[in-house]
Design a protein around this motif. Sequence first.
Motif, PDB file in Angstrom:
ATOM      1  N   PRO A 186      26.235  89.760  52.788  1.00  0.00           N
ATOM      2  CA  PRO A 186      27.125  88.738  52.233  1.00  0.00           C
ATOM      3  C   PRO A 186      28.184  88.288  53.248  1.00  0.00           C
ATOM      4  CG  PRO A 186      27.594  90.889  51.253  1.00  0.00           C
ATOM      5  CD  PRO A 186      26.514  91.078  52.276  1.00  0.00           C
ATOM      6  N   VAL A 187      28.409  86.988  53.293  1.00  0.00           N
ATOM      7  CA  VAL A 187      29.399  86.408  54.193  1.00  0.00           C
ATOM      8  C   VAL A 187      30.316  85.519  53.362  1.00  0.00           C
ATOM      9  CG1 VAL A 187      29.756  84.889  56.175  1.00  0.00           C
ATOM     10  CG2 VAL A 187      27.811  86.458  56.153  1.00  0.00           C
ATOM     11  N   LYS A 188      31.608  85.683  53.567  1.00  0.00           N
ATOM     12  CA  LYS A 188      32.613  84.878  52.857  1.00  0.00           C
ATOM     13  C   LYS A 188      33.529  84.256  53.900  1.00  0.00           C
ATOM     14  CE  LYS A 188      36.159  85.516  49.325  1.00  0.00           C
ATOM     15  NZ  LYS A 188      36.785  86.531  48.461  1.00  0.00           N
ATOM     16  N   THR A 189      33.701  82.935  53.828  1.00  0.00           N
ATOM     17  CA  THR A 189      34.538  82.251  54.811  1.00  0.00           C
ATOM     18  C   THR A 189      35.386  81.179  54.132  1.00  0.00           C
ATOM     19  OG1 THR A 189      34.552  81.040  56.900  1.00  0.00           O
ATOM     20  CG2 THR A 189      32.687  80.665  55.470  1.00  0.00           C
ATOM     21  N   THR A 190      36.577  80.992  54.668  1.00  0.00           N
ATOM     22  CA  THR A 190      37.485  79.978  54.131  1.00  0.00           C
ATOM     23  C   THR A 190      37.423  78.677  54.921  1.00  0.00           C
ATOM     24  OG1 THR A 190      39.282  80.867  55.477  1.00  0.00           O
ATOM     25  CG2 THR A 190      39.091  81.696  53.220  1.00  0.00           C
ATOM     26  N   LYS A 191      36.654  78.686  56.019  1.00  0.00           N
ATOM     27  CA  LYS A 191      36.443  77.455  56.780  1.00  0.00           C
ATOM     28  C   LYS A 191      35.028  77.442  57.330  1.00  0.00           C
ATOM     29  CE  LYS A 191      38.306  79.182  61.129  1.00  0.00           C
ATOM     30  NZ  LYS A 191      39.226  78.958  62.226  1.00  0.00           N
ATOM     31  N   GLY A 233      23.815  79.065  63.254  1.00  0.00           N
ATOM     32  CA  GLY A 233      24.174  77.705  62.873  1.00  0.00           C
ATOM     33  C   GLY A 233      25.528  77.661  62.211  1.00  0.00           C
ATOM     34  N   LYS A 234      25.731  76.643  61.384  1.00  0.00           N
ATOM     35  CA  LYS A 234      27.017  76.436  60.726  1.00  0.00           C
ATOM     36  C   LYS A 234      27.006  77.081  59.343  1.00  0.00           C
ATOM     37  CE  LYS A 234      29.369  72.840  61.572  1.00  0.00           C
ATOM     38  NZ  LYS A 234      30.703  72.482  61.927  1.00  0.00           N
ATOM     39  N   ILE A 235      27.959  77.981  59.121  1.00  0.00           N
ATOM     40  CA  ILE A 235      28.145  78.587  57.801  1.00  0.00           C
ATOM     41  C   ILE A 235      29.194  77.748  57.081  1.00  0.00           C
ATOM     42  CG2 ILE A 235      28.927  80.607  56.516  1.00  0.00           C
ATOM     43  CD1 ILE A 235      27.945  82.343  58.839  1.00  0.00           C
ATOM     44  N   PRO A 236      28.845  77.174  55.920  1.00  0.00           N
ATOM     45  CA  PRO A 236      29.819  76.361  55.193  1.00  0.00           C
ATOM     46  C   PRO A 236      30.865  77.229  54.482  1.00  0.00           C
ATOM     47  CG  PRO A 236      27.704  76.362  54.064  1.00  0.00           C
ATOM     48  CD  PRO A 236      27.529  77.152  55.324  1.00  0.00           C
ATOM     49  N   VAL A 237      31.934  76.611  54.058  1.00  0.00           N
ATOM     50  CA  VAL A 237      32.996  77.297  53.318  1.00  0.00           C
ATOM     51  C   VAL A 237      32.409  77.940  52.058  1.00  0.00           C
ATOM     52  CG1 VAL A 237      35.117  76.933  51.994  1.00  0.00           C
ATOM     53  CG2 VAL A 237      34.763  75.724  54.150  1.00  0.00           C
ATOM     54  N   THR A 264      31.196  84.703  65.949  1.00  0.00           N
ATOM     55  CA  THR A 264      31.669  83.327  65.954  1.00  0.00           C
ATOM     56  C   THR A 264      32.266  83.070  67.336  1.00  0.00           C
ATOM     57  OG1 THR A 264      33.918  83.778  65.184  1.00  0.00           O
ATOM     58  CG2 THR A 264      32.222  83.507  63.483  1.00  0.00           C
ATOM     59  N   ALA A 265      32.807  81.885  67.526  1.00  0.00           N
ATOM     60  CA  ALA A 265      33.379  81.550  68.831  1.00  0.00           C
ATOM     61  C   ALA A 265      34.540  82.463  69.193  1.00  0.00           C
ATOM     62  CB  ALA A 265      33.838  80.096  68.845  1.00  0.00           C
ATOM     63  N   ASP A 266      35.291  82.928  68.187  1.00  0.00           N
ATOM     64  CA  ASP A 266      36.477  83.727  68.493  1.00  0.00           C
ATOM     65  C   ASP A 266      36.549  85.080  67.799  1.00  0.00           C
ATOM     66  OD1 ASP A 266      36.834  82.580  66.011  1.00  0.00           O
ATOM     67  OD2 ASP A 266      38.922  82.028  66.331  1.00  0.00           O
ATOM     68  N   LYS A 267      35.532  85.446  67.010  1.00  0.00           N
ATOM     69  CA  LYS A 267      35.556  86.737  66.315  1.00  0.00           C
ATOM     70  C   LYS A 267      34.185  87.404  66.362  1.00  0.00           C
ATOM     71  CE  LYS A 267      39.373  85.712  63.379  1.00  0.00           C
ATOM     72  NZ  LYS A 267      40.040  85.873  62.156  1.00  0.00           N
ATOM     73  N   PHE A 268      34.217  88.720  66.159  1.00  0.00           N
ATOM     74  CA  PHE A 268      32.995  89.529  66.195  1.00  0.00           C
ATOM     75  C   PHE A 268      33.127  90.598  65.116  1.00  0.00           C
ATOM     76  CE2 PHE A 268      30.257  92.880  67.882  1.00  0.00           C
ATOM     77  CZ  PHE A 268      29.159  92.158  68.301  1.00  0.00           C
TER      78      PHE A 268
END
Length: 82
Positions: free
Chosen positions: A16-21, A43-47, A70-74
Amino acid sequence: LENIYPNPASAITVIPVKTTKSLEAEIEVIDILGRTMEIIFSGKIPVGEHNYFIHANEYAAGTYLVNLKTADKFFVQKLIIH
């Protein structure tokens, strides 16, 4: 990256992945020697909340790492397959 379940795993396993952006990301399974076993998503994970899946029964028993980059997190979680 939320808690992977079931863990330990032996069949279909949820990542499971949860993102605010919305963000570009890659989710991969790595073996204990650091080899990429499978790219689950690239690819792109939507909000929002999203589930990605692996078939643990296709892997040898052992310990694996699930990485979300991601570009700035692991993010890393350990996955045990039996």
